[in-house]
Design a protein around this motif. Structure first.
Motif, PDB file in Angstrom:
ATOM      1  N   VAL A 149       0.839  -1.205   0.000  1.00 47.94           N
ATOM      2  CA  VAL A 149       0.000   0.000   0.000  1.00 47.94           C
ATOM      3  C   VAL A 149       0.873   1.254   0.000  1.00 47.94           C
ATOM      4  N   LEU A 150       1.955   1.252   0.762  1.00 48.20           N
ATOM      5  CA  LEU A 150       2.879   2.397   0.737  1.00 48.20           C
ATOM      6  C   LEU A 150       3.469   2.583  -0.664  1.00 48.20           C
ATOM      7  N   ASP A 151       3.899   1.493  -1.285  1.00 55.19           N
ATOM      8  CA  ASP A 151       4.434   1.570  -2.650  1.00 55.19           C
ATOM      9  C   ASP A 151       3.376   2.134  -3.607  1.00 55.19           C
ATOM     10  N   TYR A 152       2.140   1.683  -3.461  1.00 59.05           N
ATOM     11  CA  TYR A 152       1.038   2.191  -4.282  1.00 59.05           C
ATOM     12  C   TYR A 152       0.840   3.696  -4.044  1.00 59.05           C
ATOM     13  N   GLY A 153       0.870   4.100  -2.801  1.00 56.77           N
ATOM     14  CA  GLY A 153       0.689   5.521  -2.477  1.00 56.77           C
ATOM     15  C   GLY A 153       1.771   6.397  -3.073  1.00 56.77           C
ATOM     16  N   TYR A 154       3.018   5.964  -2.940  1.00 57.47           N
ATOM     17  CA  TYR A 154       4.130   6.759  -3.458  1.00 57.47           C
ATOM     18  C   TYR A 154       4.252   6.678  -4.980  1.00 57.47           C
ATOM     19  N   ASN A 155       4.163   5.472  -5.541  1.00 56.31           N
ATOM     20  CA  ASN A 155       4.479   5.283  -6.947  1.00 56.31           C
ATOM     21  C   ASN A 155       3.300   5.450  -7.899  1.00 56.31           C
ATOM     22  N   THR A 156       2.102   5.069  -7.468  1.00 52.92           N
ATOM     23  CA  THR A 156       0.931   5.192  -8.341  1.00 52.92           C
ATOM     24  C   THR A 156       0.181   6.492  -8.086  1.00 52.92           C
ATOM     25  N   LEU A 157      -0.085   6.767  -6.809  1.00 56.03           N
ATOM     26  CA  LEU A 157      -0.822   7.992  -6.475  1.00 56.03           C
ATOM     27  C   LEU A 157       0.078   9.219  -6.412  1.00 56.03           C
ATOM     28  N   ARG A 158       1.382   8.998  -6.353  1.00 60.08           N
ATOM     29  CA  ARG A 158       2.368  10.083  -6.302  1.00 60.08           C
ATOM     30  C   ARG A 158       2.186  10.974  -5.064  1.00 60.08           C
ATOM     31  N   LEU A 159       1.832  10.359  -3.939  1.00 61.79           N
ATOM     32  CA  LEU A 159       1.737  11.115  -2.697  1.00 61.79           C
ATOM     33  C   LEU A 159       3.153  11.472  -2.244  1.00 61.79           C
ATOM     34  N   PRO A 160       3.404  12.724  -1.883  1.00 66.70           N
ATOM     35  CA  PRO A 160       4.758  13.122  -1.514  1.00 66.70           C
ATOM     36  C   PRO A 160       5.173  12.651  -0.110  1.00 66.70           C
ATOM     37  N   HIS A 161       4.199  12.537   0.799  1.00 64.57           N
ATOM     38  CA  HIS A 161       4.496  12.138   2.178  1.00 64.57           C
ATOM     39  C   HIS A 161       3.386  11.213   2.680  1.00 64.57           C
ATOM     40  N   ILE A 162       3.765  10.168   3.360  1.00 65.67           N
ATOM     41  CA  ILE A 162       2.816   9.294   4.039  1.00 65.67           C
ATOM     42  C   ILE A 162       3.344   9.085   5.453  1.00 65.67           C
ATOM     43  N   VAL A 163       2.494   9.300   6.428  1.00 69.07           N
ATOM     44  CA  VAL A 163       2.858   9.124   7.823  1.00 69.07           C
ATOM     45  C   VAL A 163       2.058   7.962   8.393  1.00 69.07           C
ATOM     46  N   ALA A 164       2.231   7.700   9.676  1.00 68.28           N
ATOM     47  CA  ALA A 164       1.443   6.665  10.357  1.00 68.28           C
ATOM     48  C   ALA A 164       1.254   7.096  11.802  1.00 68.28           C
ATOM     49  N   ILE A 165       0.179   6.598  12.399  1.00 70.13           N
ATOM     50  CA  ILE A 165      -0.074   6.839  13.814  1.00 70.13           C
ATOM     51  C   ILE A 165      -0.362   5.507  14.493  1.00 70.13           C
ATOM     52  N   ALA A 166       0.029   5.421  15.759  1.00 70.34           N
ATOM     53  CA  ALA A 166      -0.240   4.218  16.546  1.00 70.34           C
ATOM     54  C   ALA A 166      -0.181   4.589  18.020  1.00 70.34           C
ATOM     55  N   ARG A 167      -0.938   3.871  18.799  1.00 67.60           N
ATOM     56  CA  ARG A 167      -0.818   4.039  20.246  1.00 67.60           C
ATOM     57  C   ARG A 167       0.518   3.477  20.692  1.00 67.60           C
ATOM     58  N   ALA A 168       1.154   4.135  21.648  1.00 69.72           N
ATOM     59  CA  ALA A 168       2.464   3.695  22.140  1.00 69.72           C
ATOM     60  C   ALA A 168       2.393   2.289  22.725  1.00 69.72           C
ATOM     61  N   ASP A 169       1.248   1.927  23.315  1.00 71.53           N
ATOM     62  CA  ASP A 169       1.128   0.601  23.922  1.00 71.53           C
ATOM     63  C   ASP A 169       0.783  -0.493  22.909  1.00 71.53           C
ATOM     64  N   ASN A 170       0.599  -0.121  21.648  1.00 67.59           N
ATOM     65  CA  ASN A 170       0.360  -1.113  20.602  1.00 67.59           C
ATOM     66  C   ASN A 170       1.718  -1.518  20.027  1.00 67.59           C
ATOM     67  N   LYS A 171       2.411  -2.341  20.789  1.00 71.26           N
ATOM     68  CA  LYS A 171       3.804  -2.698  20.470  1.00 71.26           C
ATOM     69  C   LYS A 171       3.944  -3.343  19.092  1.00 71.26           C
ATOM     70  N   ASN A 172       2.978  -4.168  18.691  1.00 70.98           N
ATOM     71  CA  ASN A 172       3.072  -4.826  17.384  1.00 70.98           C
ATOM     72  C   ASN A 172       2.990  -3.824  16.244  1.00 70.98           C
ATOM     73  N   SER A 173       2.085  -2.842  16.357  1.00 64.33           N
ATOM     74  CA  SER A 173       1.967  -1.829  15.307  1.00 64.33           C
ATOM     75  C   SER A 173       3.204  -0.947  15.256  1.00 64.33           C
ATOM     76  N   VAL A 174       3.701  -0.544  16.425  1.00 62.61           N
ATOM     77  CA  VAL A 174       4.911   0.278  16.469  1.00 62.61           C
ATOM     78  C   VAL A 174       6.077  -0.474  15.829  1.00 62.61           C
ATOM     79  N   ALA A 175       6.231  -1.751  16.160  1.00 58.79           N
ATOM     80  CA  ALA A 175       7.318  -2.559  15.580  1.00 58.79           C
ATOM     81  C   ALA A 175       7.169  -2.686  14.067  1.00 58.79           C
ATOM     82  N   LEU A 176       5.933  -2.846  13.590  1.00 57.45           N
ATOM     83  CA  LEU A 176       5.701  -2.956  12.149  1.00 57.45           C
ATOM     84  C   LEU A 176       6.058  -1.650  11.445  1.00 57.45           C
ATOM     85  N   LEU A 177       5.658  -0.528  12.010  1.00 58.06           N
ATOM     86  CA  LEU A 177       5.980   0.767  11.395  1.00 58.06           C
ATOM     87  C   LEU A 177       7.491   0.967  11.332  1.00 58.06           C
ATOM     88  N   GLU A 178       8.191   0.579  12.379  1.00 62.81           N
ATOM     89  CA  GLU A 178       9.652   0.692  12.364  1.00 62.81           C
ATOM     90  C   GLU A 178      10.262  -0.244  11.327  1.00 62.81           C
TER      91      GLU A 178
END
Length: 166
Positions: A114-143
């Motif tokens: 999805v990130l590749d699609y956003g950058y390469n197909t949609l040409r979005l210049p910036h994509i960020v993410a949000i997660a709760r600090a206690d959601n360790k699995n999501s934080v690890a995935l984003l990293e």
């Protein structure tokens, strides 16, 4: 409509026919714990969620949350997608899987596509993410996706502070 595919997954736009799956996903324990109760208790509630959420986003912005399914069987396992939220300057990427499909690399695989699609197909210049600090699995995935913690933020309508990743 197919958005992208990986070795094991297809990522496609939601339709109203996906309402039963949405009802299951949005009532799964991790969704309730980390994303909150959306009060989706019937198929009609799920159709309304799809209409006002992903389907409206496709019409307005040409992107949104997408269904993630296993390639070959088309069994839906979760969602990943791009969201433009009030209170965030940039589009953010989000993801959620049914509990039985976590820990197998599917969230990484789908979200990277999805990130590749956003950058390469949609040409979005910036994509960020949000997660709760206690959601360790999501934080690890984003990293793992190469995103770095930037700041702690609060968004309107969300009672917990969130970590912003860029």
């Amino acid at each position: 409509m197919l958005i992208c595919e990986t070795e094991r997954l297809i990522v496609r736009k939601f339709t109203l026919d996906d309402a039963p799956f949405i009802m299951t996903l949005l009532n799964s324990p991790n969704w309730i714990e980390f994303l909150g109760d959306r009060n989706i208790h019937t198929v009609a509630d799920a159709q309304l969620y799809l209409t006002n959420g992903p389907l409206a986003s496709y019409a307005q912005r040409e992107f949104g949350l997408y269904l993630v399914a296993l390639k070959g069987t088309n069994v839906p396992i979760g969602m990943s997608g791009l969201i433009k939220r009030d209170g965030l300057e940039h589009v953010d990427v989000g993801f959620a899987l049914l509990p039985e499909y976590t820990g197998q690399g599917y969230a990484y695989e789908a979200t990277k596509a999805v990130l590749d699609y956003g950058y390469n197909t949609l040409r979005l210049p910036h994509i960020v993410a949000i997660a709760r600090a206690d959601n360790k699995n999501s934080v690890a995935l984003l990293e793992k996706l190469g995103m770095k913690f930037s700041d702690n933020i609060m968004l309107l309508g969300i009672e917990h502070p969130l970590c912003l990743f860029k």
